[in-house]
Structures are given as C-alpha cells and as structure tokens.
Design an enzyme around this catalytic site. Sequence first.
Site, short mmCIF file in Angstrom:
data_model
loop_
_atom_site.label_atom_id
_atom_site.label_comp_id
_atom_site.label_asym_id
_atom_site.label_seq_id
_atom_site.Cartn_x
_atom_site.Cartn_y
_atom_site.Cartn_z
N THR A 161 1.02 -1.21 -0.06
CA THR A 161 0.22 0.13 -0.01
C THR A 161 0.73 1.19 -0.15
OG1 THR A 161 -1.84 -1.13 1.06
CG2 THR A 161 -1.66 1.32 1.22
N ASP B 245 0.91 -6.38 -4.59
CA ASP B 245 0.37 -6.20 -3.44
C ASP B 245 0.76 -7.59 -2.69
OD1 ASP B 245 -1.77 -7.13 -1.65
OD2 ASP B 245 -3.05 -5.74 -2.61
N SER B 246 1.04 -7.55 -1.40
CA SER B 246 1.60 -8.70 -0.74
C SER B 246 0.90 -9.89 -0.52
CB SER B 246 2.31 -8.24 0.70
OG SER B 246 1.08 -8.21 1.61
N SER B 247 -0.15 -9.93 -0.79
CA SER B 247 -1.19 -11.15 -1.02
C SER B 247 -0.88 -11.86 -2.04
CB SER B 247 -2.61 -10.66 -1.31
OG SER B 247 -3.23 -9.86 -0.26
N THR C 19 1.50 -4.96 4.02
CA THR C 19 1.38 -5.23 5.41
C THR C 19 0.46 -6.70 5.45
OG1 THR C 19 -0.94 -4.15 5.58
CG2 THR C 19 1.09 -2.92 6.26
N ASP C 20 -0.20 -7.01 4.66
CA ASP C 20 -1.04 -8.20 4.81
C ASP C 20 -0.05 -9.60 5.01
OD1 ASP C 20 -3.26 -7.06 4.48
OD2 ASP C 20 -3.83 -7.44 2.38
N1 ASN Z 1 -3.07 -5.17 0.64
C1 ASN Z 1 -1.93 -4.48 0.92
C2 ASN Z 1 -0.68 -5.33 0.83
O1 ASN Z 1 -0.40 -6.15 1.67
C3 ASN Z 1 -2.20 -3.97 2.38
C4 ASN Z 1 -1.03 -3.24 2.73
O2 ASN Z 1 0.03 -2.76 2.26
N2 ASN Z 1 -1.44 -2.34 3.90
O3 ASN Z 1 -0.04 -5.18 -0.11
#
Ligand code: ASN
Length: 599
Positions: free
Chosen positions: A42, A116-118, A148-149
């Site tokens: 993000t 996106d880390s997902s 963050t995910d």
């Molecule tokens: N979906 C985002 C990720 O993990 C969430 C984030 O970074 N806050 O890439």
Amino acid sequence: SAPTPSRRRPLPRCPSQSGSLESLSGVLVEEARVLVINTGGTIGMVYRDNVLAPQATNNSFAEALKKISIFHDEVYAQQTKLYDRQDISENTLVLPLSKKNIRIVYTILEYSPLLDSSNMTTDDWAKIVKDIQKFYELYHGFVILHGTDTMAYTASALSFMCEHLGKTIILTGSQVPIYEIQNDGRDNLLGALLIAGQFVIPEVCLYFHYKLYRGNRVTKVDAESFNAFTSPNLPPLAKAEVDITINWEAVWRANTTKKFLVHVNLNRNVGLLRIFPGITAATVKAFLQPPMEGIVLETYGTGNAPDNRLDLLEELKNATERGVFIINCTQCLKGSISESYATGKALSQAGVIPGFDMTPEAALAKLSYILGKSELDSQEKKKMLSENLRGEMKATYTGSKISLGDSKFIQAVAQCLNISCKEDLEVIRDTLTPVLACAAAKTGDSIALEAIREMGCNLCSEDYDGRTPLHIAACEDNLTVVEYLLNNGATVYAKDRYGSTPLLNAVKFRNFKVIHLLRQTGAHLSKEELGDIGTKLSGLAASGDVEGLKAWILAGVSMEELSYDRKTPLQVAEATGNIAVVEFLKQTDQKKGFEELKP
Ligand code: ASN
C-alpha cells in the site's frame, strides 16, 4: 516469474557502506548507506478504478520521495556532488542530517512488477534475500518496503533464510499510501531508514507505528489502524519517540564466526491447520495426506486438543510416524505451549513437537526452512525444530530469565551506593559493564567476560569512545577472546568514534589470525577506513614492508589501488628497488590472496 529490479545505472560494486565527507562548513559528516528494496504494498499504491493497486510506472516512488523535504536534501546532494560519485547509482537520495549527525544516503531498488503482498510467494522471498546477499557488503543496513497483509510471513521467512546475519534488515510499509494527505507511510519509512542507517541490530525486524519488532515475533492484528502489528510474546526491540531507544537486552546477539549466507530452498509442502470443536478425523486425515511434509497445528490455550478423540489422535500419530513434522502452536494471541493439561500431553505422545510461544507465521516459515534442508536427516530436522534458532521462541517450559537481581557484582556496587531500585541498578550496570568488558578483553580474561555476559550484559556495547570489547581484543591479537566475543554477541560492524572497525584495528597491529577470523565472519573495511589507501600501500611498498602489505591483502584490499601520484604498490616497489616486495606482490594472486595467505 520473479520480478526484476529496474534501474538504469548498476548498483555500486566497491565497498562503500559508509564514509565520511568534509561538508562545506568544514565539519566532518559521517554518511551511512542504506539499500531500500521496494517490493510493493500500500505504501506506494495509487487508486485505479476506485481500488488501490501498485503503480505501473518505474521508479515513480523515488521520484515522489525526492520532492518531500524530509526524505531528500537536494542542497546537500548538490554540494557534495552526490550524483557524480562513481559508486552512487540512480535513485539515490539523502536524508537531512540526523540527530546523531549522520547523513543517511539511501538507494531505492524497485522491483517490477510491484506486488500487493497477497500475491507474494516463496519465490519472492528468495529474490529478496538474494538481493540482500548481492549487495550485503555495500550497505550499512537494508529496508524492505512490503505490503502489510503478508509482512509477518515474509519477516519470519527472511529471518530463517538469512543465516549468520550481521546487519540490520527492516521490513516496513503502511496502511495508507504515502501520497495521501493523512498517511502512516512517511513515518514508517523515515523511522526504518533512521534505524537501519544508525544502528547494528543483526536481525530481520519489522518497523511499524514507531516500534521496531523482531520480525519472526509479529502478527498483523488490525486491518484498519495505523497500529497494525503486535509482538505478543516479545517486547519491541526499539521505540522511536523523542529519541530512538534501542532495547539492547531484547536484541538478538550475533553468535557466529561464519560469514553471512542465504538459504533459498524452501519446502512448500507445509500448512496451517486450526482445530475447532467437532473437527472430523477425516478432515485431519485429508489435510495430512502426501505431499504434505509438515504442518503447524493451531491448538487451544496452552496447546490443548481433545484427548477423548482417539480417532483424531490416531490420525496425528499415523502422520508423525510416516515422517510428517507437526508443530504445536496456540490459537491464543499471547502465551506459550506448556504441558499443564492431560489434553496437551496427549499431543506430545502422538509425536507433536511443542512450538512454545512461536507465532503460527514463524512456525510455518521455520518448518518450510528446515524441511528445505535436504542434507539433514529427520532426527536433525526435529532437533532444529525444537531449538530457538533466531529468537523466534522461548524454548522452555519453565522459563528462566537472568535478572539484575542475580548479579552479585551489581548488587555489591548498588549496596555501596545505597541503591535498590531497578532503574538505578540498570544505569549502574549500563555504565560500568562496557568499560569492564573492554578491560577484560584487554587482559584476555574470558572468565570475566563470561561473568559479565551472564549478568545479562551486551558484549557489543561501547565504552565512552565507542570502542567495543572486540576492538580491544583485535588490537591485542587475542584470538580466543575474539572468537568468544563473536560467538557471544559482538558485531564485526561496530565503529568507534573515529570510524574504525575491529578489522582496521587488527590490520594496524598486523594480527593476521584475527584479521582472518574477522574476514571469515564477514568483516570488511568501509570507504571511510579506505580513505587514502593507495597512498598508504605505496608507503609500505616504498619502505619494503611486506608484512604491512600482507595485512591489507588479508583484509580484502586490492593491490591495484593507486597512490596520490597514480602508482600501484608494485610500481612503487620496482621504482624504489624493493626486491622482496616486488617478489611478494608478483607471487601473490590477489584473487586467491585470502586463502593463500591464511595464517
Ligand atoms: N493489501 C496491501 C498489501 O499487503 C495491504 C497493505 O499494504 N496495507 O500489499
């Protein structure tokens, strides 16, 4: 396919993790280099069709940061001709001067595509650690920008994949893009840069909302708050408030004389299974089918599962007997596995390994890492799974902790001074022990060093001159003490107030065995230490000092370095008729130098 870095000019090759420059005002300014690896998340996302997604244009993150004054000091860059320097690549920025008077010069290596880390997989983890290995010697520390995910998973995995780590690696990101007016990205990135550039914390860490955590201890607990992560079973390693305070007692202490290396072969046949009331034996059986090789079993409370369900226990036992590794972790956010209930004991009888207070993320990463070590037999794997490898768990049922109260010496001093409160005792300990440890290193007193360590003291702490026990032992040529210190928390990257590392000290005193051991542990000379190296080498060549040259070669210095009048040491030796030096330099193969000259 794995993302590739996009950069126009290659990253630097010569050792230059830090250096000092004369600023225009004539004051010596220390520079520290940090490599920022931007994987996505993000922090750098923008809105497209009303949803957040990574940017598609290359290097736009670096361009955006350049326009924010807290992230870049263009005046300093111009004054010091930052962009003209040979060893500086594009996408290099410089922070304003820090409170500790350090200039953090950071280079952004942006992956393409940003993720996106997902969407991240074990291949992405391998790419990150390989890049860290590639640029390890060039930077003081590393910051990884990440979504963050799955950040807790990546942090855990990286902590195991990085073996014998001696430098600071910090993952960070944000909940709101850095481009938004109200965002957490700026503070998170700035804090991570300041810590990575100014301290040696030899761990994979995660920095979020003013706190630095051990990476394999965190879990994401809030999808909306800026305070998104917590480390339930270990206090933060550092807090960034008015000042940055490092909790050195919690920091993992280096314990190796081996060089940094990365292990990229992870086993993917691992999984997480959360038990719930009424779970069927068929579900458990299906989950444990080949190719599954290891699972984290998330149980109730202190590691309990029904002991009246023989069908379930039978499935678990069958699996462990087939060679599947099962680690027991609690579903609770905080606390540890213990054998306090019959329901917990039944699991260990089925061959389940206690995961103590590990997070499921850390346990999964540890399984994947250890089961990826094909050279180990199953007994060795089981042993490693039960051990605390990177500070990921407190591996004990009883929990014994050295407390200040155990230290007879400190108590005696406190009594003399009439002190009894914990905070005052800590001040005494923190003031006295670095000096005592340096004194013990000077006299080669390993027993005293061990006693000081047992008080819970950090053997990499500095005295009033920034000198650590390792600096002293390196000067004294005391190989046993050097080895002891390296195995008990000393860092080879410590710098005293004059910018010298233990390696430079050992070179100065020509302590060949110590130089060799320090190099083997990953020590290298900084740009600052190599300042006028060519001229120094020529001086040695002119005076026929073979031993002096040998010390520098052992320390990794090239004999191609030129003096102020652009001559190599060999040319100087030839011109001054120093036959012994000429012969020595001709015989010594620079590439093999380290091995050949081994004392
Ligand atoms: N979906 C985002 C990720 O993990 C969430 C984030 O970074 N806050 O890439």
